[in-house]
Design a protein around this motif. Sequence first.
Motif, mmCIF file in Angstrom:
data_model
loop_
_atom_site.group_PDB
_atom_site.id
_atom_site.type_symbol
_atom_site.label_atom_id
_atom_site.label_comp_id
_atom_site.label_asym_id
_atom_site.label_seq_id
_atom_site.Cartn_x
_atom_site.Cartn_y
_atom_site.Cartn_z
ATOM 1 N N HIS A 1 36.289 36.943 44.203
ATOM 2 C CA HIS A 1 37.116 35.921 43.563
ATOM 3 C C HIS A 1 36.933 34.530 44.148
ATOM 4 N N THR A 2 36.533 34.434 45.415
ATOM 5 C CA THR A 2 36.457 33.139 46.083
ATOM 6 C C THR A 2 35.005 32.748 46.338
ATOM 7 N N THR B 1 39.030 29.265 44.935
ATOM 8 C CA THR B 1 39.336 30.487 44.202
ATOM 9 C C THR B 1 39.812 30.109 42.807
ATOM 10 N N PRO C 1 37.845 35.181 38.270
ATOM 11 C CA PRO C 1 36.620 35.230 39.076
ATOM 12 C C PRO C 1 35.400 34.825 38.256
ATOM 13 N N ARG D 1 37.966 42.391 45.232
ATOM 14 C CA ARG D 1 38.994 43.341 44.817
ATOM 15 C C ARG D 1 38.358 44.399 43.935
ATOM 16 N N SER E 1 40.910 43.097 38.650
ATOM 17 C CA SER E 1 40.450 41.852 38.034
ATOM 18 C C SER E 1 40.410 41.936 36.516
ATOM 19 N N GLN F 1 41.742 39.296 33.507
ATOM 20 C CA GLN F 1 41.882 37.896 33.914
ATOM 21 C C GLN F 1 41.069 36.966 33.029
#
Length: 361
Positions: free
Chosen positions: A280-281, A299, A303, A340, A345, A348
């Motif tokens: 994600h980051t 972030t 993602p 994750r 996720s 999203q």
Amino acid sequence: MRKILHIDMDAFYASVEQRDDPALRGKPVVVAWRGARSVVCAASYEARTFGVRSAMPAVRAERLCPQAVFVPPDFVRYKAVSRQVREIFLRHTDLVEPLSLDEAYLDVTAPKIASPSATATAQAIRAQIREETALTASAGVAPNKFLAKIASDWNKPDGLFVIKPAQVEAFLRPLPVSRIPGVGKVMEKKLAELGVATVGDLHAFAREELEARFGSFGARLHARARGVDERAVEPNQPVQSISAEDTFERDLLLHELEPAIVRIAEKAWQASRKTERIGHTVVLKLKTAQFRILTRSFTPEAPPATLQEFAAIALALRDRVDLDPSTRYRLVGVGLSGFREAEESAGQRELFSFETPAPAE
């Protein structure tokens, strides 16, 4: 009471090279590419006597030890040997936590092969490594990970050191406080200002006082000074971060970095596709010509789903670097963190639309 081993292969990369090429045995071997931009991956014990260490610039290693034999790294071979060693570990316990190709924690509280003691298990593992790989390993035996790691370094190379529960306090008190993980030069100086030079000195401070001065790290200092470490050995740890980096042949200005960032982002992106977890980051790492390291991260709400999005965020992070425009950079890295499980996720992408961000530092 846990029984923990820390097994550390001795000068691993260099030892593999010396094993596979008898002409290198007894000589100072430096595993590194030659060149002004290269760094040392590993050094044999013969090279270490001249002050050569891992991660130092190769040109400095060459100055320290002009007679050193430089060997380019062969990570495919090193990984193959690492797998051999891992298989030996797994004969004795399923609780194996690798830290790198050449070291791991093992919980042998309840070993798979009957053994009179954790020390005997460590001896058996070291003997099997020697017999099956023709390499040596050092081992530390202790009630927890913190102590086992210190112990494995005590009788290197090809050594074994045991810290029994009743010996913990007497063993720790004389040690320099720098032996506690996380106590680098800056923290060591701060502790010295309090009159703390040894673990015994630190032991005299109450937890509340250390927390007031150093926050959560103060609580950890208090625990480590007493030999306390409740961390379990965790096998099969999920991926936390994936990155790639490159050192340039010549130092570059910030505005010249775009092609390198895109190229390195592609490497990191391809590596991230090998895991089912989702990062994600986005992280950008830069090292200046003066070896100052900067990182910037962002972030997004969703993602990155494509290489193009990933690279776009990395490039936007470059724009958040505010050093003098004349600053030159020797290295750039791009990575993903905050991984994750895929199901966490899911959805999203439907909730958020992607826009190239103006990331914060």
